[in-house]
Design a protein around this motif. Structure first.
Motif, mmCIF file in Angstrom:
data_model
loop_
_atom_site.group_PDB
_atom_site.id
_atom_site.type_symbol
_atom_site.label_atom_id
_atom_site.label_comp_id
_atom_site.label_asym_id
_atom_site.label_seq_id
_atom_site.Cartn_x
_atom_site.Cartn_y
_atom_site.Cartn_z
ATOM 1 N N GLY A 286 -7.018 1.307 0.458
ATOM 2 C CA GLY A 286 -7.248 2.497 -0.762
ATOM 3 C C GLY A 286 -6.496 3.604 0.396
ATOM 4 N N GLY A 287 -5.780 3.496 1.759
ATOM 5 C CA GLY A 287 -4.606 4.299 2.610
ATOM 6 C C GLY A 287 -5.601 4.494 3.497
ATOM 7 N N GLU A 288 -6.674 5.055 4.104
ATOM 8 C CA GLU A 288 -7.420 5.136 5.080
ATOM 9 C C GLU A 288 -6.607 4.041 6.601
ATOM 10 N N GLU B 108 5.549 7.193 8.007
ATOM 11 C CA GLU B 108 4.807 6.622 9.012
ATOM 12 C C GLU B 108 4.441 5.705 8.599
ATOM 13 N N GLN B 109 3.937 4.981 7.814
ATOM 14 C CA GLN B 109 3.361 3.956 6.959
ATOM 15 C C GLN B 109 3.976 2.905 6.977
ATOM 16 N N ILE B 110 5.239 3.048 6.640
ATOM 17 C CA ILE B 110 6.300 1.512 6.138
ATOM 18 C C ILE B 110 6.963 0.976 7.360
ATOM 19 N N THR B 111 6.790 1.348 8.721
ATOM 20 C CA THR B 111 7.427 0.944 9.816
ATOM 21 C C THR B 111 5.974 0.460 10.536
ATOM 22 N N GLY B 112 4.660 0.883 9.974
ATOM 23 C CA GLY B 112 2.989 0.022 10.358
ATOM 24 C C GLY B 112 3.798 -1.881 10.279
ATOM 25 N N ARG C 148 0.701 -1.522 -0.069
ATOM 26 C CA ARG C 148 0.383 -0.227 0.237
ATOM 27 C C ARG C 148 1.247 1.547 0.251
ATOM 28 N N THR C 149 1.624 1.467 0.642
ATOM 29 C CA THR C 149 2.521 2.304 0.710
ATOM 30 C C THR C 149 3.482 3.094 0.105
ATOM 31 N N ALA D 66 -14.338 -6.391 2.568
ATOM 32 C CA ALA D 66 -13.143 -7.097 2.122
ATOM 33 C C ALA D 66 -11.964 -7.137 2.366
ATOM 34 N N PHE D 67 -11.149 -7.522 2.605
ATOM 35 C CA PHE D 67 -9.204 -7.055 2.912
ATOM 36 C C PHE D 67 -9.397 -6.061 3.565
ATOM 37 N N ASP D 68 -10.302 -5.034 4.786
ATOM 38 C CA ASP D 68 -9.772 -4.624 5.338
ATOM 39 C C ASP D 68 -9.202 -5.600 6.142
ATOM 40 N N ILE D 69 -7.483 -5.282 6.655
ATOM 41 C CA ILE D 69 -6.688 -5.648 7.907
ATOM 42 C C ILE D 69 -7.097 -5.318 9.646
ATOM 43 N N LEU D 70 -7.416 -5.819 10.229
ATOM 44 C CA LEU D 70 -7.596 -5.937 11.924
ATOM 45 C C LEU D 70 -6.171 -5.823 12.135
#
Length: 415
Positions: free
Chosen positions: A360-362, A290-294, A265-266, A399-403
């Motif tokens: 989508g990035g959210e 910020e995101q790539i360290t998630g 995604r990033t 579908a495909f959202d990640i928790l």
């Protein structure tokens, strides 16, 4: 400017679907034999066929690794394996061994062949050699700088493609051709069974004083002298785009769905933003960082892209990786009660505040309002991995959202 392919790894059918949902143009996978990640879950032929169909329906491609350095007793099995792959039609085979390459061209000439980084592809003469034999893509050695990659691009046919690793774990050995695992454990890294001894702790012993450990001051218990930081080029998309690389490759065929989703995604957003405008890319750099360290990582380096690595590219005092989020599960179908099916991966409880990561990035904060087993009975928590659960998070999901759950920054031992 040509749009590069974003090529993402997948360890399972589930992860393949996540990779494509989160922005991959292509996915590379391993079968149950002849790939360099024998410890990964890998794909059965049936799963491969399903994954290829899923990808093709969404305009994505699937490449299958067969990049071991073969011994004599491997060759007969390779021929049979390629005859089976011929039926399910992957978009390409990733190969390093000339013997395996020859069999592939004989058995399934209609399937494209990509030459693995394991083949030590460090110059344009090597690219031309493989092109002359029928290969249309070569994966560059990780030991190349951007200057060298540009020179290769200028000196190879226009219809030949160059694929390059831009993110993920770095190998201590040249083009990944390592003997440490075989020496210490009898498990051959070049045939898919690496035990990652480069992440182990070492001390120094002088030849004439066996058993006498000399002090190594980075850490009084020894030093992780082979333990490289992870490659990360998210801050250098402009340089990558201008180099002529055709495929941006992510390492990580043993990683979780959360890792794959986060990295895909990033980079997807960074590439698309840059193609839209350089200004948009620069504005969003803080978000990419910020995101790539998630997901789990070891600290970052730019590898060989801007010159030879130095002492700052190694991690000498530990073999842990940083973990900022815990992966909890992937959202499946919903029901009329506002509940969504997940296969749980780590424990969470009613009342916890979690985060939903969307393709989508959210990233959306949610509170767990209810957890139910398959019989519809309420549960206070989900303690057992791989449980099939239904969760109520108080809002609609897809579908495909990640928790996932954000943690205090953790260090986890890789052994």
């Amino acid at each position: 400017m040509k749009k590069p392919e974003l090529l993402v790894p997948a360890s399972s059918l589930e992860v393949l679907k996540i990779a494509i949902a989160y922005g991959a143009d292509a996915v590379y996978i391993g079968g149950e034999a002849f790939g360099l990640r024998a410890k990964a879950k890998n794909f059965s032929l049936k799963e491969m066929g399903e994954g290829i169909a899923f990808a093709h329906e969404r305009g994505a491609r699937v490449y299958v690794t067969a990049n071991i350095l073969a011994h004599n007793d491997d060759l007969a099995g390779v021929r049979t394996y390629f005859e089976e792959l011929k039926e399910i039609k992957p978009d390409a085979l990733i190969i390093s061994d000339p013997g395996i390459f020859t069999i592939a061209r004989e058995v399934c000439p209609e399937i494209e062949v990509h030459i693995s980084t394991q083949a030590n592809n460090t110059n344009y003469g090597t690219y031309r050699f493989w092109y002359g034999l029928g290969a249309r893509r070569v994966v560059s050695a990780r030991e190349l700088s951007l200057k060298e990659l540009k020179e290769i691009r200028r000196n190879i046919p226009k219809d030949m493609e160059m694929e390059t690793f831009i993110h993920g774990a770095m190998c201590i050995s040249y083009s990944g051709r390592c003997l440490l695992s075989n020496y210490f454990t009898g498990r051959d890294a070049n045939r898919g069974a690496c035990t990652h001894p480069c992440r182990w702790k070492y001390a120094v012993v002088e030849e004439k004083r066996p058993g006498e450990y000399l002090p190594v001051y980075e850490n009084e218990r020894g030093t992780y002298i082979f333990n490289s930081k992870d490659l990360c080029m998210i801050e250098h998309i402009p340089e990558l785009m201008e180099s002529g690389i055709d495929s941006f490759k992510i390492e990580g065929r043993m990683k979780t769905a959360l890792y794959v989703a986060t990295v895909a995604r990033t980079y997807r957003k960074a590439i698309d933003d840059y193609l839209e405008s350089q200004e948009k890319y620069q504005e969003n750099l803080p978000w990419y960082r910020e995101q790539i360290t998630g997901c789990t990582y070891r600290q970052f380096t730019t590898g060989f892209f801007f010159g030879k690595p130095d002492e700052t590219t190694q991690i000498y005092d530990n073999n842990t990786y940083v973990k900022e989020y815990t992966y909890l599960g992937i959202v499946g179908e919903g029901n009329t009660l506002g509940q969504y099916r997940i296969e749980q991966r780590n424990k969470f409880s009613v009342g916890e505040v979690l985060e939903v990561m969307k393709p989508g990035g959210e990233n959306v904060a949610v509170t767990v309002r209810g957890i139910y087993n398959q019989e519809g009975e309420p549960m206070e928590s989900a303690p057992h991995p791989k449980q099939i659960l239904w969760v109520d998070l108080g809002q609609p999901l897809e579908a495909f959202d990640i928790l996932r759950r954000q943690e205090e920054e953790e260090q986890e031992d890789e052994r």
